[in-house]
Each structure stands twice: as C-alpha cells, then as structure tokens.
Design an enzyme around this catalytic site. Sequence first.
Site, PDB file in Angstrom:
ATOM      1  N   LYS A  47      70.667  29.608  47.080  1.00 37.22           N
ATOM      2  CA  LYS A  47      69.320  29.299  47.587  1.00 37.22           C
ATOM      3  C   LYS A  47      68.564  30.619  47.497  1.00 37.22           C
ATOM      4  CE  LYS A  47      66.803  27.385  51.566  1.00 37.22           C
ATOM      5  NZ  LYS A  47      66.289  26.113  51.055  1.00 37.22           N
ATOM      6  N   THR A  82      69.182  20.976  52.308  1.00 36.58           N
ATOM      7  CA  THR A  82      70.445  21.665  52.564  1.00 36.58           C
ATOM      8  C   THR A  82      71.526  20.679  52.982  1.00 36.58           C
ATOM      9  OG1 THR A  82      69.257  23.679  53.191  1.00 36.58           O
ATOM     10  CG2 THR A  82      71.549  23.503  53.893  1.00 36.58           C
ATOM     11  N   ILE A 138      63.284  18.210  55.223  1.00 36.75           N
ATOM     12  CA  ILE A 138      63.566  16.814  54.870  1.00 36.75           C
ATOM     13  C   ILE A 138      65.057  16.578  54.666  1.00 36.75           C
ATOM     14  CG2 ILE A 138      63.220  15.051  53.065  1.00 36.75           C
ATOM     15  CD1 ILE A 138      60.387  16.053  52.797  1.00 36.75           C
ATOM     16  N   GLY A 139      65.790  17.598  54.242  1.00 35.14           N
ATOM     17  CA  GLY A 139      67.226  17.401  54.087  1.00 35.14           C
ATOM     18  C   GLY A 139      67.837  17.992  52.836  1.00 35.14           C
ATOM     19  N   GLY A 184      61.114  24.409  50.335  1.00 32.97           N
ATOM     20  CA  GLY A 184      60.006  23.498  50.607  1.00 32.97           C
ATOM     21  C   GLY A 184      59.931  22.366  49.596  1.00 32.97           C
ATOM     22  N   GLY A 222      66.029  24.766  46.030  1.00 30.51           N
ATOM     23  CA  GLY A 222      64.696  25.339  46.097  1.00 30.51           C
ATOM     24  C   GLY A 222      64.235  25.552  47.522  1.00 30.51           C
ATOM     25  N   ASP A 252      70.050  28.211  56.509  1.00 31.46           N
ATOM     26  CA  ASP A 252      70.512  27.357  55.417  1.00 31.46           C
ATOM     27  C   ASP A 252      71.525  28.088  54.550  1.00 31.46           C
ATOM     28  OD1 ASP A 252      68.800  25.400  56.301  1.00 31.46           O
ATOM     29  OD2 ASP A 252      67.280  25.739  54.765  1.00 31.46           O
TER      30      ASP A 252
END
Length: 227
Positions: free
Chosen positions: A37, A16, A13-14, A120, A118, A52
């Site tokens: 991360k 990172t 979804i965005g 997911g 995080g 990422d």
Amino acid sequence: MNAVFVTATGTDIGKTFITTGLIRHLRGAGHPVHAIKPVVTGFDPNAWQDSDSAALLAALGRPISLPEVEHISPWRLKAPLSPDMAGRREGRAIAFAQVVEFCRDTLRNHPGVVLIEGIGGIMVPLDEHRTVLDWMSVLRIPIILVTGTYVGTISHTLTALEVLARRNLDVAAVAVSESQGGAASLADTLECLERFADAIDVIGIPRLATGTFEHPALARIAAIVRS
C-alpha cells in the site's frame, strides 16, 4: 493474473478488508502472495499498529514493525486527507514517478500474486496533476473495484466503471462489501449492479464477525485473481 490493483469508489469502504482477506485465502491455499500500500494518509506514528499497513503485514505473516511498514508503505502522511493536500501540509509532495517505479520494482521482484492497494477512490489526487486513476492507467494491471451498500453506491460504482472503461482498464471484479447501516440490502445492491455491469463479476461480501477472514465470496475473488 500475477498482479491486481485494489481500488474503491471512495474511502473507508473496505479496500484493506478485501486485500487482507485475499492475502489470507491465497496463503492458506499455498500460493505465494505479496502486498503493498505505497501511499497512506492519516498515518499516526504513535498508533501505527492500527494502520492499514500493519493489517497487511499481519495478513502476510510478516513482523509488524515500523521498518516493515516502510517496506510496503514508503509514503506515509499524517493528515487524513487526499495525498496532495496532506503532502502540502507537511511540505512533502508525492513523487508520482517514484510511486510508479516502486510498484514496478515490487512486481519484478516478487513471485506469485502481488496486490497493490490504492488510496481512497479512483479520482483521489496524488499530486497537483495526477490521480489514482492516472496511477492505475500507467501500471495497466487488472483492477478489483471495492464498493459498498451505502446511499449513493449505485451511482458511484457505475460512474467508476464508466471512467475505468474509458481508460481501457480491465476490471477483474466488483467487490461489494456490505456497509454498516447501509440503506439498501446487499442482495438488492448486487442485483442492480449486475444489470449494469455487463460481463464483470459482481461479488457480495456480507459484514463478517471481527477476526473472521474466510468466506466463499473471498474464495471467488481469489479464484478470479488466480485465473
């Protein structure tokens, strides 16, 4: 705030994009910032430069190398699945207590703002019993919830906010990252979420050209983080 947890309503979804944008904005304004991360899935050892973790290192201005990746992402799993499923495939269970302690050590040892990204969405299982929500509940630092403009955004976002409120977690802002080919416009999504999000700042970020890291929306989120 000296720490923020960046989570989302789902995957891809965005998170990172938002995290790296905040890093670059804060660094550009002269503020010390660090990011981690801790848990990554879908990590390809042969193409880790596109991960990422590598994107976070680039934003931080640190060398992009596997030893540096190890410093910010100690738990890396190959399968693009939830950590508990990916861990079972590799015979490597995620040690929840160790993840939490890694985050706490990072918070203790780095001045300025620390961003913890995080994996997911908020209910993704980390092991057989704990989810990302449990991770955030233990750390108890403010949250940036990233969502999109895809079909289902409104329900997913409001459900996430309800769950976070029941855990008494502080949502510093909702970042609406415009989805590619989203069903609703960014403006309509923002208007709807603002009606239901009570006093939480809802900030929209349009799709930006590749390599573009500056936008007033990122400046707004950074200002909230720095407040």
